[in-house]
Design an enzyme around this catalytic site. Structure first.
Site, PDB file in Angstrom:
ATOM      1  N   SER A 297     -21.465 -64.442  20.740  1.00 28.22           N
ATOM      2  CA  SER A 297     -22.010 -64.980  19.619  1.00 28.22           C
ATOM      3  C   SER A 297     -22.624 -63.718  18.784  1.00 28.22           C
ATOM      4  CB  SER A 297     -23.006 -66.151  19.849  1.00 28.22           C
ATOM      5  OG  SER A 297     -24.427 -65.307  20.305  1.00 28.22           O
ATOM      6  N   ASP A 298     -22.884 -64.151  17.392  1.00 28.51           N
ATOM      7  CA  ASP A 298     -23.642 -63.274  16.794  1.00 28.51           C
ATOM      8  C   ASP A 298     -25.279 -63.622  17.213  1.00 28.51           C
ATOM      9  OD1 ASP A 298     -24.416 -61.299  15.123  1.00 28.51           O
ATOM     10  OD2 ASP A 298     -23.185 -61.929  13.243  1.00 28.51           O
ATOM     11  N   TRP A 299     -25.996 -62.665  16.634  1.00 28.27           N
ATOM     12  CA  TRP A 299     -27.272 -62.806  16.974  1.00 28.27           C
ATOM     13  C   TRP A 299     -27.997 -64.110  17.024  1.00 28.27           C
ATOM     14  CZ3 TRP A 299     -30.614 -58.412  18.495  1.00 28.27           C
ATOM     15  CH2 TRP A 299     -31.813 -58.503  18.698  1.00 28.27           C
TER      16      TRP A 299
END
Ligand code: NOJ
Length: 766
Positions: A297-299
């Protein structure tokens, strides 16, 4: 790493497996005799508890320094405990052999199963020795150079203990307002796909187990570059055809290049956040494309599914994300806090975890981390590789290739090497920080060669430097506000006086490196602050100006284009910026870059891109005083500089455009050839570009689409015949449902040195 050490690590790993109280020891022992990664993965998976599986899917930001958990990092103690329990599969932002070794040792030697961590880092355009920002590199259209630049980043990062980069960003972006256009390959899916592959190949090399190669990550899946109004983290609403024809091709190209990981985006796509988007991740990526890497996932974006309002809480968000095929959670704590319970209470099936964990373990095996978890932790290599001369030479080469000559009236450029009085003006001319751009997590501030320093090496001229005006005041670090000077003109007069004395004025103006990048969208694409006023004031004193632009996105420099005789697009070119710019200004390097994004006349034209669709009212009707056609009433439709535009110090002429046939059956290939001659006085390189137009389609087709290009070196007077092949893979398109169609009908071919091409021919597909 010595052989003895390797054996210790292996022995430890095996004894950890054997020491565990699991009944499946046999499976592991069997796996030792098997060669196949799949069997090893399966054997290891059988030993894992639900918590350990979730652990592999959990990624934490660095919290460890050599003396212990960093006190400033939230949750440090908790993260440390999780590491010891085997509840962390990856860490990001841990760098340097010493630090990586420290965390790896805990994972390998203290956790029950001793599974090594994969260490991620944003190696976007280099590690310590920085190449140009990716958009600039893309302007080279030089795939070998781009690949080499990625391999330099991989070599340095891997020497610092890192084995996974969150790059390349392959998001197509048509809107210069979006700050992250600097990180991608520009607006075109064909060019973007080639660049995506070059970067993946550069990072991953031909053998991922080598200590100087790292796993790459195609991001941000998908459509992050289409945020409404160019605003960061914004909503995305696009058609299926746009998704399949523009957004997905570079991701598919990366998958075909065997990229090991994908990262999803902060955006939603037509109402579904990318992180919980089953259609993208399950149906397309892991289904139709049959890709077997893992998705990070992104942050914090798994947690943000709830913030979007698509999930009711973190637990719901974790459920949606894992169901949709998000394999690893970057720093949202959703997986580590919720997944095990979701399995235990029967809300989700454990097979979802198994699928994710297998994907993650597979990449770890492929990197050779089980064989030697300290493969990337060689102190001697760290010292020898990072910042070495070879890398400086490589990024200088890349920087020169990235420069685009936008305008050069009366051959003002190149500058003479002797006997000229030159006034160099602009705060960016002496700036050693801005050229590094906004992605430079491992590079030291103020380490770029400035344009001033580069030009000072040419000693035959009298060079006077005056700042004129600041671009920035105050700090420019990641989280700090960037202050633009909007009022202080106190140093204008010094600059004007210097310009009056000069034969030629070189002005370095534009955006600071921290004005583009993540979280840095703009609604104004003009020169920031008082720089436009400075330019106009200096112009009144001396019209012989060479404008050198520094920027991370297309700018609307319409006034400059009208008045300034020579304009050089120099982006942010990384560590060797000043040397590259000086070599181009003085003619020691003949520029060959071409724009990977359209430059607008003003911000109101954005998003503006060459491959727009036809409309029902495309051109002025017979009576041009009529207003009823696709246009603005205050600015013309054409851009300031088209996609693919870029000049040289020499001239190229195109002739003899030939097709192998003017009519072909669907499925048959057509060869296009054209003669290109260097008619000028210098050797040079030209990017020969081929575009098509499909006149009639079952959905409306773009007015032009790039379908081939070649970077051709030509000596003065030399002619080369360049050939392209068109076939089903280039003549078709996707409909709104993602079906690929090759439709019979009339096509036009265009060939030339920009998207405003010179030669045309027609053919028919039957
Ligand atoms: C957020 C960015 O969107 C992404 O591209 C990056 O890789 C991660 N942060 C990690 O730094």
């Amino acid at each position: 790493m010595s052989y003895t050490n390797k054996m210790v690590v292996l022995a430890l790993t095996i004894s950890t497996f054997m020491g565990c109280k699991d009944n499946n020891q046999v499976a592991v022992l069997e796996s030792k005799t098997e060669n196949s990664i799949e069997q090893k993965v399966d054997s290891l998976l059988k030993l894992m508890t639900v918590e350990e599986k979730v652990g592999q899917m959990n990624q934490y930001n660095g919290f460890w320094d050599v003396t212990g958990p960093t006190p400033t990092e939230g949750n440090a103690e908790k993260k440390y405990e999780h590491l010891k329990k085997g509840w962390v599969g990856s860490m990001l932002n841990v760098k340097g052999v010493e630090n990586v070794k420290t965390v790896q040792k805990i994972a390998v030697e203290e956790s029950r199963l001793g599974i090594p961590l994969i260490i991620g880092f944003d190696v976007i355009h280099g590690y310590k020795t920085l190449s140009p920002i990716p958009l600039a590199e893309s302007a080279s259209w030089d795939l070998e150079a781009i690949k080499n630049s990625a391999s330099v980043g991989a070599a340095e990062a891997s020497a610092a203990g890192i084995n996974w980069t969150f790059a390349p960003m392959v998001d197509i972006s048509q809107d210069a307002k979006w700050g992250r256009v600097m990180e991608g390959g520009g607006e075109d899916p064909y060019l973007g796909s080639k660049i995506a592959q070059a970067r993946v190949n550069g990072f991953q090399g031909d053998d991922l187990t080598k200590p100087n190669t790292i796993a790459a990550c195609a991001k941000h899946f998908a459509a992050y570059g289409f945020g409404e109004a160019g605003k960061e983290y914004n909503t995305v609403d696009i058609s299926g055809a746009t998704l399949h024809n523009l957004v997905l091709p570079p991701f598919k190209a990366a998958a075909d290049a065997n990229v090991k990981t994908f990262m999803n985006g902060f955006n939603d796509l037509n109402g579904i956040p990318a992180t919980s988007n089953s259609f993208l991740q399950r149906d397309i990526l892991k289904g139709k494309w049959n890709w077997n890497g893992f998705v990070v996932s992104d942050w914090a974006s798994i947690g943000e599914i709830a913030t979007w309002g698509r999930a009711k809480d973190k637990r719901d968000a974790a459920k949606l994300a894992v169901t949709a095929g998000s394999d690893m959670d970057m720093e949202s704590y959703a997986y580590i806090e919720e997944l095990a319970n979701l399995v235990k209470d029967g809300t989700i099936d454990e097979s979802l975890l198994d699928d994710a964990v297998k994907r993650i373990l597979r990449v770890k095996f492929e990197l050779g981390l089980f064989e030697d978890p300290y493969r990337y932790c060689d102190k001697a290599r760290e010292k020898e590789v990072i910042g070495n001369k070879k890398h400086h030479d490589a990024v200088l080469d890349m920087a020169k290739k990235s420069i685009v000559l936008l305008k050069n009236e009366n051959n003002l450029l190149p500058l003479k090497k002797e006997g000229q009085k030159i006034a160099l003006i602009g705060a960016l001319a002496s700036d050693k920080n801005s050229p590094l751009g906004s992605w430079r997590l491992a590079s030291d501030d103020n380490t770029a060669v400035s344009v001033l320093e580069g030009m000072q090496k040419y000693k035959g001229n009298n060079l006077v430097y005056k700042k004129g005006a600041d671009v920035t005041v105050g700090k420019t670090a990641f989280t700090k506000e960037l202050h633009i000077n909007t009022t202080d003109k106190s140093e204008f007069n010094d600059a004007i006086a210097a310009a009056k004395q000069a034969d030629v004025v070189v002005m370095v103006l534009g955006e600071h490196g921290f004005q583009s990048g993540e979280g840095r969208s703009r609604t104004n694409l003009q020169l920031p602050g008082v720089q436009q006023e400075l330019l106009e004031a200096v112009y009144k004193a001396n019209k012989n100006i060479v404008l050198v632009l520094n920027n991370g996105r297309p700018l609307a420099i319409t006034w400059a284009d009208k008045h300034i005789p020579a304009i050089v697009e120099a982006w942010q070119l990384g560590t060797q910026t000043g040397n590259a710019v000086a070599e181009v200004l003085y003619g020691d390097y003949n520029p060959s870059g071409k724009l990977p994004m359209t430059f607008p006349r003003n911000v109101g034209q954005t998003p503006i891109y060459y491959n727009h669709k036809s409309t029902g009212r495309p051109v002025p009707m017979a009576d041009t005083t009529m207003v009823f056609w696709t246009h603005y009433s205050d600015v013309e439709n054409s851009p300031l500089y088209p996609f693919g535009h870029g000049l040289s110090y020499t001239d190229f002429k195109y002739k003899n455009l030939k097709l192998s046939k003017t009519s072909a059956a669907v499925g048959e290939a057509i060869t296009v050839s054209v003669d290109v001659t260097n008619t000028g006085k210098l050797d040079g390189k030209e990017v020969v570009q081929l575009y098509i137009r499909d006149f009639v389609g079952s959905i409306v087709r773009p007015v032009k689409e790039l379908k081939g290009f070649e970077l051709v070196p030509l000596k003065t007077g030399e002619t080369k015949t360049i050939k392209f092949t068109l076939d089903d893979s280039t003549l078709g398109f996707f409909d709104n449902n993602g079906n690929y169609l090759v439709e019979a009908g009339e096509f036009k071919i265009f060939v030339g040195g920009s998207s405003k091409t010179s030669l045309e021919a027609n053919f028919e597909l039957k």
